[in-house]
Design a protein around this motif. Structure first.
Motif, PDB file in Angstrom:
ATOM      1  N   ARG A 231      17.559  26.751  13.188  1.00 37.24           N
ATOM      2  CA  ARG A 231      18.016  28.076  12.778  1.00 37.24           C
ATOM      3  C   ARG A 231      16.825  29.014  12.775  1.00 37.24           C
ATOM      4  O   ARG A 231      15.679  28.578  12.617  1.00 37.24           O
ATOM      5  CB  ARG A 231      18.708  28.034  11.419  1.00 37.24           C
TER       6      ARG A 231
ATOM      7  N   TRP B  79      21.242  33.596   9.216  1.00 30.42           N
ATOM      8  CA  TRP B  79      20.535  32.742  10.162  1.00 30.42           C
ATOM      9  C   TRP B  79      21.350  32.648  11.442  1.00 30.42           C
ATOM     10  O   TRP B  79      22.580  32.546  11.388  1.00 30.42           O
ATOM     11  CB  TRP B  79      20.395  31.323   9.613  1.00 30.42           C
TER      12      TRP B  79
ATOM     13  N   VAL C  28      22.226  29.927  14.077  1.00 32.37           N
ATOM     14  CA  VAL C  28      22.175  28.467  14.028  1.00 32.37           C
ATOM     15  C   VAL C  28      22.568  27.911  15.390  1.00 32.37           C
ATOM     16  O   VAL C  28      23.594  28.306  15.952  1.00 32.37           O
ATOM     17  CB  VAL C  28      23.121  27.914  12.931  1.00 32.37           C
ATOM     18  N   TRP C  29      21.753  27.004  15.899  1.00 30.67           N
ATOM     19  CA  TRP C  29      22.016  26.356  17.181  1.00 30.67           C
ATOM     20  C   TRP C  29      22.033  24.845  17.027  1.00 30.67           C
ATOM     21  O   TRP C  29      21.193  24.273  16.316  1.00 30.67           O
ATOM     22  CB  TRP C  29      20.917  26.644  18.184  1.00 30.67           C
ATOM     23  N   GLU C  30      22.945  24.202  17.722  1.00 34.16           N
ATOM     24  CA  GLU C  30      22.781  22.788  18.042  1.00 34.16           C
ATOM     25  C   GLU C  30      22.006  22.811  19.351  1.00 34.16           C
ATOM     26  O   GLU C  30      22.348  23.585  20.258  1.00 34.16           O
ATOM     27  CB  GLU C  30      24.120  22.084  18.199  1.00 34.16           C
TER      28      GLU C  30
ATOM     29  N   MET D 237      19.824  20.350  14.903  1.00 31.16           N
ATOM     30  CA  MET D 237      20.118  21.721  14.495  1.00 31.16           C
ATOM     31  C   MET D 237      18.823  22.498  14.263  1.00 31.16           C
ATOM     32  O   MET D 237      17.862  21.958  13.716  1.00 31.16           O
ATOM     33  CB  MET D 237      20.966  21.739  13.222  1.00 31.16           C
TER      34      MET D 237
ATOM     35  N   GLU E  66      16.325  21.309  11.249  1.00 30.75           N
ATOM     36  CA  GLU E  66      16.953  20.478  10.227  1.00 30.75           C
ATOM     37  C   GLU E  66      16.461  19.043  10.342  1.00 30.75           C
ATOM     38  O   GLU E  66      16.430  18.477  11.440  1.00 30.75           O
ATOM     39  CB  GLU E  66      18.478  20.508  10.358  1.00 30.75           C
TER      40      GLU E  66
ATOM     41  N   SER F  57      26.408  31.245  12.866  1.00 32.51           N
ATOM     42  CA  SER F  57      25.532  31.885  11.892  1.00 32.51           C
ATOM     43  C   SER F  57      25.923  31.442  10.494  1.00 32.51           C
ATOM     44  O   SER F  57      27.047  30.976  10.263  1.00 32.51           O
ATOM     45  CB  SER F  57      25.608  33.406  11.999  1.00 32.51           C
ATOM     46  N   THR F  58      24.982  31.583   9.579  1.00 28.04           N
ATOM     47  CA  THR F  58      25.216  31.250   8.199  1.00 28.04           C
ATOM     48  C   THR F  58      24.397  32.207   7.331  1.00 28.04           C
ATOM     49  O   THR F  58      23.316  32.632   7.732  1.00 28.04           O
ATOM     50  CB  THR F  58      24.862  29.781   7.885  1.00 28.04           C
TER      51      THR F  58
ATOM     52  N   TRP G 292      15.894  21.738   5.570  1.00 33.05           N
ATOM     53  CA  TRP G 292      15.373  22.543   6.681  1.00 33.05           C
ATOM     54  C   TRP G 292      13.865  22.626   6.556  1.00 33.05           C
ATOM     55  O   TRP G 292      13.329  22.912   5.489  1.00 33.05           O
ATOM     56  CB  TRP G 292      15.982  23.944   6.663  1.00 33.05           C
TER      57      TRP G 292
END
Length: 156
Positions: A108, A117, A119-121, A106, A18, A151-152, A27
């Motif tokens: 993904r 997706w 998703v990670w920080e 972020m 991101e 997730s998204t 993204w």
């Protein structure tokens, strides 16, 4: 049925970072990847819970979970403008330069067959770049998850 499931192609994985500085959610796909390694047990910590009543058998509790993504590939540039791939450039020149509380970003990733997706920080550690006389220049980065994954859904 034995033939009803098939392995998926590694080249079908998509990784995006991101752009935290963009006005709207943006993204950037990380191009040029030739290999990746997802290590879901990286940075795991356990506590030994073995006691006399364990009757000689080892016991433990997981106290911390962690994970990393190692991305490797080729350093990519636009043929016309000579600008580095936007995803690689963001990692190399923006994200990897930040320190302290600003060091997180972020990311993904998913396989093209998946509808969500991961998703990670995360934080990033830039990798080595190099190459020989008859080789392409390499590019790599290690992304370390901070906190739990979310997730998204993949947008239309």
């Amino acid at each position: 049925m034995a033939g009803s499931t098939r392995p998926i192609d590694a080249r079908g994985w998509i990784f995006e970072v991101e752009d935290a500085g963009a006005a709207n959610e943006t993204w950037l796909t990380i191009a040029g990847l030739t290999t990746f390694t997802h290590n879901p047990g990286e940075n795991e910590e356990t506590a030994d819970t073995t006691a006399f009543d364990s009757e000689g058998h080892y016991e433990q509790d997981v106290m911390q979970r962690g994970a990393t993504l190692e991305l490797e590939g080729q350093f990519r540039v636009d043929k016309t403008t000579k600008a580095q791939d936007p995803g690689q450039a963001y990692i190399d020149t923006e994200w990897s330069q930040r320190l302290g509380i600003d060091s997180r970003n972020m990311v993904r990733w998913r396989h093209e067959t998946q509808t969500k997706w991961v998703v990670w920080e995360a934080t990033v550690t830039p990798g080595e770049q190099g190459g020989g006389t008859n080789e392409k220049t390499s590019w790599s980065a290690t992304i370390t998850r901070c906190g739990a994954a979310t997730s998204t859904a993949v947008a239309g």
